[in-house]
Scaffold this active site. Structure first.
Site, PDB file in Angstrom:
ATOM      1  N   LYS A   1       4.200  -2.114   6.930  1.00 47.35           N
ATOM      2  CA  LYS A   1       2.990  -2.944   6.854  1.00 47.35           C
ATOM      3  C   LYS A   1       3.173  -4.287   7.540  1.00 47.35           C
ATOM      4  O   LYS A   1       4.292  -4.745   7.784  1.00 47.35           O
ATOM      5  CB  LYS A   1       2.572  -3.136   5.383  1.00 47.35           C
ATOM      6  CG  LYS A   1       1.857  -1.902   4.825  1.00 47.35           C
ATOM      7  CD  LYS A   1       1.311  -2.099   3.437  1.00 47.35           C
ATOM      8  CE  LYS A   1       0.601  -0.805   2.992  1.00 47.35           C
ATOM      9  NZ  LYS A   1       0.162  -0.849   1.605  1.00 47.35           N
TER      10      LYS A   1
ATOM     11  N   ARG B   1       5.985   4.794  -1.457  1.00 44.52           N
ATOM     12  CA  ARG B   1       5.208   5.555  -0.466  1.00 44.52           C
ATOM     13  C   ARG B   1       5.667   5.103   0.915  1.00 44.52           C
ATOM     14  O   ARG B   1       5.485   3.928   1.263  1.00 44.52           O
ATOM     15  CB  ARG B   1       3.719   5.269  -0.689  1.00 44.52           C
ATOM     16  CG  ARG B   1       2.774   5.984   0.249  1.00 44.52           C
ATOM     17  CD  ARG B   1       1.328   5.624  -0.068  1.00 44.52           C
ATOM     18  NE  ARG B   1       0.408   6.248   0.874  1.00 44.52           N
ATOM     19  CZ  ARG B   1       0.111   5.737   2.065  1.00 44.52           C
ATOM     20  NH1 ARG B   1       0.646   4.604   2.461  1.00 44.52           N
ATOM     21  NH2 ARG B   1      -0.742   6.370   2.862  1.00 44.52           N
TER      22      ARG B   1
HETATM   23  C1  8Y7 Z   1      -1.258   2.354   0.364  1.00 43.28           C
HETATM   24  C2  8Y7 Z   1      -1.953   3.542   0.106  1.00 43.28           C
HETATM   25  C3  8Y7 Z   1      -2.252   2.954   2.179  1.00 43.28           C
HETATM   26  C4  8Y7 Z   1      -0.544   1.757  -0.704  1.00 43.28           C
HETATM   27  C5  8Y7 Z   1      -1.264   3.602  -2.083  1.00 43.28           C
HETATM   28  C6  8Y7 Z   1      -0.681   2.007   4.941  1.00 43.28           C
HETATM   29  C7  8Y7 Z   1      -3.414   5.070   1.429  1.00 43.28           C
HETATM   30  C8  8Y7 Z   1      -2.060   1.713   4.642  1.00 43.28           C
HETATM   31  N1  8Y7 Z   1      -1.452   2.010   1.665  1.00 43.28           N
HETATM   32  N2  8Y7 Z   1      -1.960   4.160  -1.099  1.00 43.28           N
HETATM   33  N3  8Y7 Z   1      -2.567   3.901   1.253  1.00 43.28           N
HETATM   34  N4  8Y7 Z   1      -0.570   2.412  -1.914  1.00 43.28           N
HETATM   35  N5  8Y7 Z   1      -1.239   4.169  -3.296  1.00 43.28           N
HETATM   36  O1  8Y7 Z   1      -0.056   1.083   5.520  1.00 43.28           O
HETATM   37  O2  8Y7 Z   1       0.068   0.695  -0.609  1.00 43.28           O
HETATM   38  O3  8Y7 Z   1      -0.146   3.086   4.700  1.00 43.28           O
HETATM   39  S1  8Y7 Z   1      -2.888   3.032   3.806  1.00 43.28           S
END
Ligand code: 8Y7
Length: 295
Positions: free
Chosen positions: A240, A275
């Protein structure tokens, strides 16, 4: 995957018996060790790996590679949450993710779907996916309705604003208290609708309507979030902007080491699940850390 190779997992301790369980569809995840959720983007415009996996077969291969690398969960997304990303209609989003869901449903790890759309939630739940990951935190009666009757795990994420305007000028009086309050309120709304507590997981939503300082404060107070609600905590910082700012790395693919360091910090300070895009690197780091942690 990691469970099979980590000896101390076969010897339950008092600590293990108090580990939270996350009930996710066909799986009950005992969060007595760090879990890694691998990101499978099926969007043409993701900032970090956009367009690479639009070909369903390439995406499916990538998912199998992440599982071989030690991913415990695969998170499939068909809609980009980038601030300037165009909105995707329901049918396009489903068209993107359905081939991967069908091919991966029996891949041996829980399948998570990253979507904000209640209709998409209903459709993928009918197919038997295990987790719904909603960056909107199920912040509508329609979304709550769509998931309540299933047995899927639900990841409630906090976001201030919408993906289009969230980074314009995020404001909080007390970011930790406000995020914790939202997450608790959504957990309560879901439970009132009949969702078992064991199905819930919380996520402060790094970068979603947060400045670098907000992200830092949240990271430094993760255990407050998990302790306050006594629910599992998932965090996403992989590649990020905040990692780019800290390290001075403009390109998302250069942010791997920073992302791994942030994931390790989070796991040591209250997070249960990370994640990530870079599963192999994250799993190696966790295994090495766990080796020295184990008695
Ligand atoms: C997150 C996310 C994204 C996060 C959860 C990216 C879909 C942006 N970020 N879901 N999603 N937590 N639970 O950089 O921080 O992956 S999208």
């Amino acid at each position: 995957m990691m469970q099979n190779t980590m000896q101390h997992d076969t010897q339950p301790t008092a600590e293990h018996s108090s580990a939270p369980i996350w009930q996710c569809g066909r799986y009950a995840l005992e969060l007595s060790r760090p879990y890694v959720m691998g990101i499978l983007n099926m969007t043409p415009d993701s900032f970090s790996d956009g367009g690479q996996y639009l070909d369903p077969q390439l995406a499916i291969d990538r998912a199998h590679q992440m599982i071989a690398d030690g991913a415990d969960i695969i998170d499939i997304g068909g809609e980009s949450t980038r601030p300037d990303a165009p909105k995707v209609c329901t049918c396009d989003e489903l068209r993107r993710i359905l081939p991967a869901i069908e091919a991966l449903l029996d891949c041996g790890v829980p399948l998570s779907i990253d979507t904000q759309k209640p209709y998409v939630m209903r459709e993928v739940l009918k197919l038997g996916v295990d987790i719904i990951n909603d960056v909107n935190g199920f912040n509508s009666p329609v979304a709550i309705d769509a998931v309540a009757d299933s047995n899927a795990g639900l990841c409630i994420m906090h976001m201030q604003g919408t993906p289009q305007d969230m980074q314009a000028d995020p404001h909080y009086t007390d970011v930790v208290a406000e995020v914790a309050q939202f997450l608790g309120k959504q957990a309560q709304r879901l439970m009132t609708a009949g969702v078992a507590r064991e199905r819930l997981c919380l996520d402060p939503g790094f970068g979603f309507g947060k400045t670098l300082a907000h992200n830092q404060t949240l990271m430094q107070n993760l255990s407050q979030l998990s302790d306050k609600h006594a629910l599992p905590l998932l965090i996403g910082v992989s590649r990020k902007r905040m990692i780019g700012t800290i390290t001075g790395r403009e390109h998302a693919t250069e942010r791997v080491s920073g992302s791994v360091a942030a994931a390790l910090w989070a796991l040591q300070h209250g997070a249960h699940i990370v994640r990530v895009h870079d599963v192999a690197q994250t799993v190696d780091a966790i295994r090495t850390w766990q080796f020295f942690e184990s008695a």
